[in-house]
Design a protein around this motif. Structure first.
Motif, PDB file in Angstrom:
ATOM      1  N   VAL A  36       0.851  -1.189   0.000  1.00  0.00           N
ATOM      2  CA  VAL A  36       0.000   0.000   0.000  1.00  0.00           C
ATOM      3  C   VAL A  36       0.888   1.240   0.000  1.00  0.00           C
ATOM      4  CG1 VAL A  36      -1.766   1.296   1.255  1.00  0.00           C
ATOM      5  CG2 VAL A  36      -1.823  -1.214   1.247  1.00  0.00           C
ATOM      6  N   ALA A  37       0.693   2.106  -0.973  1.00  0.00           N
ATOM      7  CA  ALA A  37       1.458   3.358  -1.038  1.00  0.00           C
ATOM      8  C   ALA A  37       0.732   4.416  -0.225  1.00  0.00           C
ATOM      9  CB  ALA A  37       1.605   3.821  -2.484  1.00  0.00           C
ATOM     10  N   TYR A  38       1.252   4.694   0.978  1.00  0.00           N
ATOM     11  CA  TYR A  38       0.637   5.724   1.818  1.00  0.00           C
ATOM     12  C   TYR A  38       1.741   6.565   2.444  1.00  0.00           C
ATOM     13  CZ  TYR A  38      -2.455   8.137   4.985  1.00  0.00           C
ATOM     14  OH  TYR A  38      -3.169   9.120   5.625  1.00  0.00           O
ATOM     15  N   PRO A  39       1.657   7.876   2.286  1.00  0.00           N
ATOM     16  CA  PRO A  39       0.630   8.626   1.561  1.00  0.00           C
ATOM     17  C   PRO A  39       0.732   8.417   0.047  1.00  0.00           C
ATOM     18  CG  PRO A  39       2.380  10.090   2.248  1.00  0.00           C
ATOM     19  CD  PRO A  39       2.685   8.769   2.876  1.00  0.00           C
ATOM     20  N   ARG A  40      -0.387   8.598  -0.644  1.00  0.00           N
ATOM     21  CA  ARG A  40      -0.410   8.328  -2.080  1.00  0.00           C
ATOM     22  C   ARG A  40       0.563   9.207  -2.840  1.00  0.00           C
ATOM     23  NH1 ARG A  40      -6.036   6.108  -4.199  1.00  0.00           N
ATOM     24  NH2 ARG A  40      -6.699   5.011  -2.319  1.00  0.00           N
ATOM     25  N   GLY A  41       0.759  10.415  -2.340  1.00  0.00           N
ATOM     26  CA  GLY A  41       1.706  11.311  -2.988  1.00  0.00           C
ATOM     27  C   GLY A  41       3.138  10.825  -2.940  1.00  0.00           C
ATOM     28  N   HIS A  42       3.417   9.817  -2.112  1.00  0.00           N
ATOM     29  CA  HIS A  42       4.760   9.254  -2.009  1.00  0.00           C
ATOM     30  C   HIS A  42       4.851   7.876  -2.651  1.00  0.00           C
ATOM     31  CE1 HIS A  42       6.707  11.816   1.436  1.00  0.00           C
ATOM     32  NE2 HIS A  42       6.628  12.442   0.289  1.00  0.00           N
ATOM     33  N   ALA A  43       3.919   7.568  -3.549  1.00  0.00           N
ATOM     34  CA  ALA A  43       3.931   6.257  -4.208  1.00  0.00           C
ATOM     35  C   ALA A  43       5.244   6.031  -4.961  1.00  0.00           C
ATOM     36  CB  ALA A  43       2.742   6.132  -5.157  1.00  0.00           C
ATOM     37  N   GLU A  44       5.686   7.053  -5.699  1.00  0.00           N
ATOM     38  CA  GLU A  44       6.937   6.916  -6.447  1.00  0.00           C
ATOM     39  C   GLU A  44       8.125   6.786  -5.502  1.00  0.00           C
ATOM     40  OE1 GLU A  44       9.658   9.359  -9.727  1.00  0.00           O
ATOM     41  OE2 GLU A  44       7.690  10.125  -9.122  1.00  0.00           O
ATOM     42  N   LEU A  45       8.148   7.586  -4.427  1.00  0.00           N
ATOM     43  CA  LEU A  45       9.246   7.527  -3.467  1.00  0.00           C
ATOM     44  C   LEU A  45       9.313   6.160  -2.804  1.00  0.00           C
ATOM     45  CD1 LEU A  45      11.501   8.807  -1.761  1.00  0.00           C
ATOM     46  CD2 LEU A  45       9.727   9.667  -0.212  1.00  0.00           C
ATOM     47  N   ILE A  46       8.169   5.630  -2.366  1.00  0.00           N
ATOM     48  CA  ILE A  46       8.150   4.308  -1.723  1.00  0.00           C
ATOM     49  C   ILE A  46       8.623   3.241  -2.693  1.00  0.00           C
ATOM     50  CG2 ILE A  46       6.629   2.556  -0.716  1.00  0.00           C
ATOM     51  CD1 ILE A  46       4.985   4.893   0.463  1.00  0.00           C
ATOM     52  N   GLY A  47       8.255   3.385  -3.969  1.00  0.00           N
ATOM     53  CA  GLY A  47       8.734   2.437  -4.972  1.00  0.00           C
ATOM     54  C   GLY A  47      10.245   2.493  -5.126  1.00  0.00           C
ATOM     55  N   ARG A  48      10.807   3.716  -5.098  1.00  0.00           N
ATOM     56  CA  ARG A  48      12.264   3.859  -5.190  1.00  0.00           C
ATOM     57  C   ARG A  48      12.958   3.254  -3.971  1.00  0.00           C
ATOM     58  NH1 ARG A  48      14.140   9.715  -5.678  1.00  0.00           N
ATOM     59  NH2 ARG A  48      16.162   8.651  -5.777  1.00  0.00           N
ATOM     60  N   ILE A  49      12.351   3.443  -2.799  1.00  0.00           N
ATOM     61  CA  ILE A  49      12.943   2.867  -1.586  1.00  0.00           C
ATOM     62  C   ILE A  49      12.946   1.349  -1.678  1.00  0.00           C
ATOM     63  CG2 ILE A  49      12.717   2.639   0.917  1.00  0.00           C
ATOM     64  CD1 ILE A  49      11.430   5.441   0.917  1.00  0.00           C
ATOM     65  N   ALA A  50      11.833   0.771  -2.190  1.00  0.00           N
ATOM     66  CA  ALA A  50      11.767  -0.683  -2.328  1.00  0.00           C
ATOM     67  C   ALA A  50      12.813  -1.196  -3.311  1.00  0.00           C
ATOM     68  CB  ALA A  50      10.365  -1.099  -2.776  1.00  0.00           C
ATOM     69  N   GLU A  51      13.145  -0.385  -4.328  1.00  0.00           N
ATOM     70  CA  GLU A  51      14.141  -0.794  -5.321  1.00  0.00           C
ATOM     71  C   GLU A  51      15.565  -0.662  -4.779  1.00  0.00           C
ATOM     72  OE1 GLU A  51      14.090  -2.054  -8.466  1.00  0.00           O
ATOM     73  OE2 GLU A  51      11.952  -2.434  -8.105  1.00  0.00           O
ATOM     74  N   GLN A  52      15.862   0.447  -4.117  1.00  0.00           N
ATOM     75  CA  GLN A  52      17.212   0.723  -3.652  1.00  0.00           C
ATOM     76  C   GLN A  52      17.438   0.355  -2.191  1.00  0.00           C
ATOM     77  OE1 GLN A  52      17.445   4.864  -6.146  1.00  0.00           O
ATOM     78  NE2 GLN A  52      19.100   4.493  -4.684  1.00  0.00           N
ATOM     79  N   GLY A  53      16.378   0.182  -1.438  1.00  0.00           N
ATOM     80  CA  GLY A  53      16.520  -0.082  -0.010  1.00  0.00           C
ATOM     81  C   GLY A  53      15.525  -1.120   0.464  1.00  0.00           C
ATOM     82  N   LEU A  54      14.844  -0.826   1.563  1.00  0.00           N
ATOM     83  CA  LEU A  54      13.879  -1.756   2.151  1.00  0.00           C
ATOM     84  C   LEU A  54      12.635  -0.998   2.602  1.00  0.00           C
ATOM     85  CD1 LEU A  54      16.212  -3.964   4.399  1.00  0.00           C
ATOM     86  CD2 LEU A  54      15.017  -4.705   2.332  1.00  0.00           C
ATOM     87  N   VAL A  55      11.485  -1.612   2.377  1.00  0.00           N
ATOM     88  CA  VAL A  55      10.201  -1.130   2.897  1.00  0.00           C
ATOM     89  C   VAL A  55       9.642  -2.236   3.776  1.00  0.00           C
ATOM     90  CG1 VAL A  55       7.856  -0.426   2.313  1.00  0.00           C
ATOM     91  CG2 VAL A  55       9.759   0.320   0.888  1.00  0.00           C
ATOM     92  N   MET A  56       9.204  -1.898   4.973  1.00  0.00           N
ATOM     93  CA  MET A  56       8.732  -2.939   5.897  1.00  0.00           C
ATOM     94  C   MET A  56       7.569  -2.429   6.731  1.00  0.00           C
ATOM     95  SD  MET A  56      11.786  -2.671   8.676  1.00  0.00           S
ATOM     96  CE  MET A  56      12.851  -2.050   7.370  1.00  0.00           C
ATOM     97  N   GLY A  57       6.873  -3.352   7.346  1.00  0.00           N
ATOM     98  CA  GLY A  57       5.778  -3.016   8.239  1.00  0.00           C
ATOM     99  C   GLY A  57       5.281  -4.250   8.959  1.00  0.00           C
ATOM    100  N   GLU A  58       4.502  -4.035  10.004  1.00  0.00           N
ATOM    101  CA  GLU A  58       3.957  -5.148  10.782  1.00  0.00           C
ATOM    102  C   GLU A  58       2.642  -5.663  10.220  1.00  0.00           C
ATOM    103  OE1 GLU A  58       4.373  -4.619  15.251  1.00  0.00           O
ATOM    104  OE2 GLU A  58       4.604  -2.552  14.561  1.00  0.00           O
ATOM    105  N   LEU A  59       1.995  -4.870   9.397  1.00  0.00           N
ATOM    106  CA  LEU A  59       0.664  -5.220   8.919  1.00  0.00           C
ATOM    107  C   LEU A  59       0.734  -6.015   7.625  1.00  0.00           C
ATOM    108  CD1 LEU A  59      -0.800  -1.776   9.819  1.00  0.00           C
ATOM    109  CD2 LEU A  59      -1.534  -3.939  10.828  1.00  0.00           C
ATOM    110  N   PRO A  60      -0.166  -6.961   7.439  1.00  0.00           N
ATOM    111  CA  PRO A  60      -0.139  -7.830   6.261  1.00  0.00           C
ATOM    112  C   PRO A  60      -0.521  -7.077   4.989  1.00  0.00           C
ATOM    113  CG  PRO A  60      -2.093  -8.267   7.552  1.00  0.00           C
ATOM    114  CD  PRO A  60      -1.270  -7.311   8.359  1.00  0.00           C
TER     115      PRO A  60
END
Length: 402
Positions: free
Chosen positions: A203-227
Motif C-alpha cells: 500500500v502506497a501511503y501517503p499516495r503522494g509518495h507512491a513513487e518515493l516508496i517504490g524507489r525505496i523498495a528498489e534501492q533499499g527496504l520497505v517494511m511493516g507489521e501489517l499484512p
C-alpha cells in the motif's frame, strides 16, 4: 480459516508442513488478528507459541479461560479476525511484489527488536533485496514534522545524505515533510534507506509518495507489521514509531511540535536505551518547540552527520574539532602581540610611549615594531608608529577600510 496451521501436538506427516513453516503461517495469520504492539497477544505467543495460539483462536472448543486475561467479548473479536485470515495467500501476495515475511528466529530478524519485550512485532513484512538484519546494525532514524519548514526539509536531506556517505542506513516513516526529505537525501547520495510503514507494504501511503516508496523498495527496504493490503490508522502510526526506535542505534528529531509523533519515537528510543538527538531551530518556531524541549532533557544537540556518527558510531568516528577562523594576530608571539596591543586605534604614538605602554624596553619595542611593520600590522609616520591604514590589530580589514 483457509490456511489454519495445525496443532503442535499433532504428528508431522508427509502432507503437513514442517514445524518452522507452520510457525511462519501462524505468525503471518496473527498479524491479521492482533494490532501492532499488542502486549497481551505477545505474551500469549511467548507462553504457548504462535501455532497453539492460532489453534485456540481458530477453534470452536476454546473458552475465555483458555487464554490468561481473555474475556468472552475480546475472544469473539479475535476469533472473528482469525476466521478471515488466510496466511498462505498473504505470503503469496507479498512474494508477488518481491517481498517476504521475516519472523523472530530467522537469520534476517533484527534481534534488537526483541528489546520491545511482548510488544515486539509478531513478524515483519518486507520488500527489497537487502538483508534487514545487516542493514539495521548500522542504522539511524531521522524523523520530524510532516508540515515542516524549508529549513527542516533542508536539514533532514543534508543529514541523511551525510549519513549515507558515511555508510549509515537512514530509517524513517515515508511520511510527508521530514520523513520524505530524509529518504530522498539518502537516495540522492546513492546510500541506503529503510521505510517503516503503518500499513501493508503493498500500500502506497501517503499516495503522494507512491513513487518515493517504490524507489525505496528498489534501492533499499520497505517494511511493516501489517499484512498485505491493510490500511493505516492513527494508532498504527503511533505504534509504528516504537519499531523505528528499536530498530536503530539512535533517533534524530529534526522538527517537532510539543504534540508530535516524532517525539513519541524519541521517547521510545530513550526508554530502550538508544541515543536521542535533536536538531535545533529558531527559538520562535513552534515547529522546533518539541525538539527544544527534548534537548532540555536527555536529548543531544546535533547539527551535522559527523556529530551524529560520533555519538552512535564506533570508536574513532569523531566529528572534526570546531574552531573559529585563525586570524593573523593569532600567529604572533606574546611579546609582539603585547606591543601591537599598546598602539592606539587611531593616531600616532612615539616608540618610547609604545614601550612604556607595552611594559618592555625601548630597544626591544623598536625591534618588535619593525617586525610588525614587515608583517603589515603597523606603519611608520615620522618618528611615531600607527596601525596600518584600514587594518585592525588582528590583521583584518577595519570597517570602512580598504
Amino acid at each position: 480459516m483457509p490456511s489454519s496451521p495445525s496443532s503442535p501436538s499433532s504428528p508431522s506427516s508427509p502432507s503437513s508442513p514442517p514445524r518452522d513453516e507452520r510457525e511462519r503461517l501462524a505468525r503471518a495469520a496473527l498479524t491479521r488478528v492482533f494490532e501492532p504492539g499488542d502486549e497481551r497477544g505477545g505474551r500469549w505467543i511467548r507462553e504457548i507459541g504462535p501455532v497453539e495460539l492460532m489453534r485456540r483462536l481458530g477453534g470452536t472448543d476454546g473458552s475465555p479461560q483458555s487464554l490468561k486475561g481473555m474475556t468472552a467479548a475480546r475472544l469473539a473479536g479475535y476469533r472473528l479476525r482469525a476466521s478471515s485470515a488466510d496466511p498462505g495467500q498473504d505470503l503469496v501476495d507479498v512474494a508477488a511484489i518481491g517481498g517476504r515475511f521475516v519472523c523472530p528466529g530467522d537469520r534476517e530478524w533484527p534481534s534488537q527488536l526483541d528489546d520491545l519485550g511482548d510488544a515486539r512485532p509478531i513478524g515483519l513484512w518486507v520488500r527489497g533485496r537487502s538483508d534487514l538484519r545487516l542493514w539495521a546494525l548500522r542504522s539511524v532514524a531521522l524523523v520530524g514534522a510532516r508540515a515542516c519548514t524549508p529549513y527542516g526539509a533542508h536539514m533532514a536531506a543534508t543529514l541523511a545524505a551525510g549519513l549515507a556517505e558515511r555508510g549509515w542506513v537512514v530509517v524513517s516513516g515515508a511520511a510527508f515533510g521530514v520523513d520524505g526529505a530524509a529518504h530522498r537525501g539518502a537516495l540522492a547520495a546513492g546510500g541506503a534507506t529503510m521505510a517503516v510503514l503503518a500499513c501493508g507494504v503493498d500500500v502506497a501511503y501517503p499516495r503522494g509518495h507512491a513513487e518515493l516508496i517504490g524507489r525505496i523498495a528498489e534501492q533499499g527496504l520497505v517494511m511493516g507489521e501489517l499484512p498485505p493490503s491493510d490500511h493505516p490508522t492513527r494508532t498504527r502510526f503511533i505504534l509504528r514509531n516504537r519499531v523505528i526506535a528499536a530498530l536503530t542505534r539512535g533517533t534524530v528529531v529534526v522538527e517537532a511540535e510539543y504534540r508530535s509523533g516524532s517525539l513519541v519515537t524519541a521517547r521510545n528510543a530513550q526508554r530502550l536505551g538508544r541515543y536521542t538527538m535533536g536538531v535545533p531551530g529558531p527559538a520562535t518556531s513552534g515547529l522546533s518547540a518539541g525538539v527544544h524541549e527534548l534537548l532540555r532533557g536527555e536529548g543531544v544537540l546535533v547539527t551535522d552527520a559527523a556529530e551524529i556518527c560520533e555519538l552512535v558510531g564506533e570508536i574513532g568516528e569523531l566529528a572534526p574539532v570546531r574552531n573559529g577562523p585563525v586570524l593573523p594576530r593569532d600567529l604572533l608571539d606574546a611579546a609582539s602581540a603585547r606591543v601591537l596591543e599598546a598602539l592606539p586605534w587611531t593616531g600616532v604614538m612615539d616608540g618610547r610611549d609604545v614601550a612604556r605602554s607595552a611594559g618592555a624596553s625601548t630597544d626591544e619595542t623598536l625591534g618588535r615594531l619593525y617586525e610588525l611593520h614587515s608583517l603589515g600590522f603597523v606603519e611608520r609616520e615620522g618618528d611615531g608608529w600607527r596601525l596600518t591604514s584600514g587594518r585592525t590589530r588582528d590583521g583584518g580589514a577595519r570597517r570602512g577600510g580598504t
